[in-house]
Design an enzyme around this catalytic site. Sequence first.
Site, short mmCIF file in Angstrom:
data_model
loop_
_atom_site.label_atom_id
_atom_site.label_comp_id
_atom_site.label_asym_id
_atom_site.label_seq_id
_atom_site.Cartn_x
_atom_site.Cartn_y
_atom_site.Cartn_z
CB VAL A 94 41.14 33.88 40.73
CG1 VAL A 94 42.66 33.74 40.72
CG2 VAL A 94 40.65 34.39 39.37
CE LYS B 265 40.32 42.37 35.13
NZ LYS B 265 40.45 40.98 34.89
CD GLU C 146 53.12 38.28 35.27
OE1 GLU C 146 54.30 38.52 35.50
OE2 GLU C 146 52.53 38.72 34.26
N GLY D 128 45.72 37.66 32.44
CA GLY D 128 45.56 36.42 33.20
C GLY D 128 46.82 35.61 33.42
CB ILE E 149 49.88 35.91 29.27
CG1 ILE E 149 48.83 35.14 28.47
CG2 ILE E 149 51.07 36.26 28.42
CD1 ILE E 149 48.23 35.92 27.32
CD GLU F 176 31.08 38.69 34.11
OE1 GLU F 176 30.09 38.61 34.89
OE2 GLU F 176 32.19 38.20 34.36
CG ASP G 269 38.81 43.50 31.10
OD1 ASP G 269 38.95 43.24 32.30
OD2 ASP G 269 39.45 42.91 30.20
CE LYS H 17 42.40 42.25 31.55
NZ LYS H 17 41.55 41.35 30.76
N GLY I 259 40.27 32.75 33.35
CA GLY I 259 40.01 31.38 33.80
C GLY I 259 40.58 31.25 35.21
P1 NAP Z 1 34.74 36.20 42.04
O1 NAP Z 1 34.55 34.85 41.47
O2 NAP Z 1 33.63 37.18 41.98
O3 NAP Z 1 35.15 36.01 43.58
C1 NAP Z 1 35.25 37.08 44.48
C2 NAP Z 1 35.48 36.51 45.87
O4 NAP Z 1 35.68 37.59 46.78
C3 NAP Z 1 34.30 35.69 46.43
O5 NAP Z 1 34.78 34.57 47.10
C4 NAP Z 1 33.62 36.65 47.40
O6 NAP Z 1 33.04 36.02 48.51
C5 NAP Z 1 34.81 37.45 47.89
N1 NAP Z 1 34.43 38.80 48.32
C6 NAP Z 1 33.89 39.78 47.56
N2 NAP Z 1 33.66 40.88 48.31
C7 NAP Z 1 34.07 40.57 49.55
C8 NAP Z 1 34.07 41.27 50.78
N3 NAP Z 1 33.60 42.50 50.87
N4 NAP Z 1 34.58 40.65 51.88
C9 NAP Z 1 35.04 39.39 51.80
N5 NAP Z 1 35.07 38.66 50.65
C10 NAP Z 1 34.57 39.25 49.57
O7 NAP Z 1 36.00 36.93 41.40
P2 NAP Z 1 37.19 36.25 40.54
O8 NAP Z 1 36.71 35.98 39.16
O9 NAP Z 1 37.83 35.15 41.33
O10 NAP Z 1 38.20 37.49 40.42
C11 NAP Z 1 39.01 37.90 41.48
C12 NAP Z 1 39.98 38.97 40.98
O11 NAP Z 1 40.81 38.40 39.98
C13 NAP Z 1 39.31 40.18 40.34
O12 NAP Z 1 40.03 41.34 40.65
C14 NAP Z 1 39.40 39.89 38.86
O13 NAP Z 1 39.41 41.07 38.06
C15 NAP Z 1 40.72 39.17 38.79
N6 NAP Z 1 40.88 38.29 37.64
C16 NAP Z 1 39.97 37.31 37.41
C17 NAP Z 1 40.13 36.48 36.33
C18 NAP Z 1 39.15 35.37 36.05
O14 NAP Z 1 39.33 34.66 35.06
N7 NAP Z 1 38.12 35.18 36.85
C19 NAP Z 1 41.23 36.66 35.47
C20 NAP Z 1 42.16 37.66 35.74
C21 NAP Z 1 41.97 38.47 36.85
P3 NAP Z 1 31.74 35.04 48.35
O15 NAP Z 1 32.25 33.86 47.55
O16 NAP Z 1 31.36 34.66 49.72
O17 NAP Z 1 30.72 35.83 47.60
#
Ligand code: NAP
Length: 435
Positions: free
Chosen positions: A17, A106, A130, A135, A137, A191, A202, A206, A308
């Site tokens: 994201v 979340k 939001e 996501g 929506i 996953e 999860d 929510k 996404g």
């Molecule tokens: P992700 O792909 O795992 O990315 C996490 C990011 O945070 C990475 O860039 C990581 O750095 C960085 N990070 C993690 N721990 C850190 C720390 N201690 N210090 C500094 N940086 C740190 O996660 P994501 O899928 O983008 O999700 C992010 C959030 O959005 C989560 O809360 C998730 O629940 C929420 N969300 C995600 C989605 C989705 O579709 N993915 C949808 C809705 C909500 P590195 O890259 O260097 O490892």
Amino acid sequence: MTDYRRLRVALLGAGAVGSQVAALLRQHADELADRAGAHLELVGIAVRDIDAPRETDLPRELLTTDADALIVGADIVIELMGGIEPARTYLLQAINSGADVVTANKALLATHGPEIFDAADQVGAEVYYEAAAAGAIPIIRPLRDSLAGDRVQRIMGIVNGTTNYILDRMDTEGAEFADVLADAQRLGYAEADPTADVEGYDAAQKAAILASLAFHTTVPLEAVHREGITAIDKTMMDAARHAGYVIKLLAVCERLTDAETGESISVRVYPALVDRAHPLASVHGANNAVFVQAEAAGNLMFYGAGAGGVQTASAVLGDVVSAARRHIAGGVGVGESTLANLPIVPVGRVTTRYQITLEVDDQPGVLATVAGILSDGRVSIATVEQTVAGEDARTARLEIGTHKALEQDLSETVDRLAASGVVERVVSVLRVEGD
Ligand code: NAP
């Protein structure tokens, strides 16, 4: 270019994201400035590993491993790291240093929401989230703002894309759970460790967030009844289809009214039968939908991508623009409304309809025995269908649809059926939702 005030935006996380948020912030900088009334200057992006590959092109000089330093002096902090710590500490740090915060986390809000909202209240900041439920929506703002003048009666949400993808393929292809899960993992819909999705964790997070907002009541995660989809098999899917239903993992948040005890709420996540004519039945693949029933507004449905990177970034950027507008306008942030403080009842106090599938001895009098046990347990039968299991089979299958019954009565009655001597096996007991 209009000479807007500059707001310093710090981004924590550049994963699925965060990398999209950073790219869109830079790509649409002028347009976003016109909408926000401020130039949103991305001052840095905190990550764990500066050299890790990124999904979008990000200027290397923006990346840092020093989140603490980045937060100092930021007007808006966007937390997209996920997890509880250090996300919680960074968010509190940002709030206490005067920033508005945007998060999609979340897990954090469902477990530490009150602490974070209280901290924001103390300093007049606002927490925007939001993207934390469903996501892309828009559902948080509709619940918080658009329906602020109404009374939400019930929310039924398909809020986990992975489980909807699995159940949808089981329904449409007649596939087994384990096969579809393996496929979903291969295709990136699930996953490697699918527990959070398939066991309903999860969706429960929510549900806690949505119920808190809808009923103006703090809903701790422990108060959410949770069941996953791992017990759903092809037989149950076939029986559901035969009876005119589809099985969906639902987050149900409901206001209950009792003449003696007054109002309370129930928040629960479980696989449930949904009539094929219900709008939620047509939510296919990894999509999400939230069906809201409000006293004055009636039925509303919000539908779209529940996850996404770029889709979720849309919701995050909407929050960033709102935060910027508020920053420019000044004044204290809108806090969370938890004044209704309604009691949360355990699932045993909920009434729903049920579909019970039993394997019984194929003998005269069995149906009467089963009907007697149900009636003694205050579970009234709406429909019964008997299908003989096989040509020379000793057993027959009974599909029993009930009228609304109390969950506690139902589960005690099912235990008595299982011990009755005429029931060989309780094949499944599923709630019917959406009446
Ligand atoms: P992700 O792909 O795992 O990315 C996490 C990011 O945070 C990475 O860039 C990581 O750095 C960085 N990070 C993690 N721990 C850190 C720390 N201690 N210090 C500094 N940086 C740190 O996660 P994501 O899928 O983008 O999700 C992010 C959030 O959005 C989560 O809360 C998730 O629940 C929420 N969300 C995600 C989605 C989705 O579709 N993915 C949808 C809705 C909500 P590195 O890259 O260097 O490892």
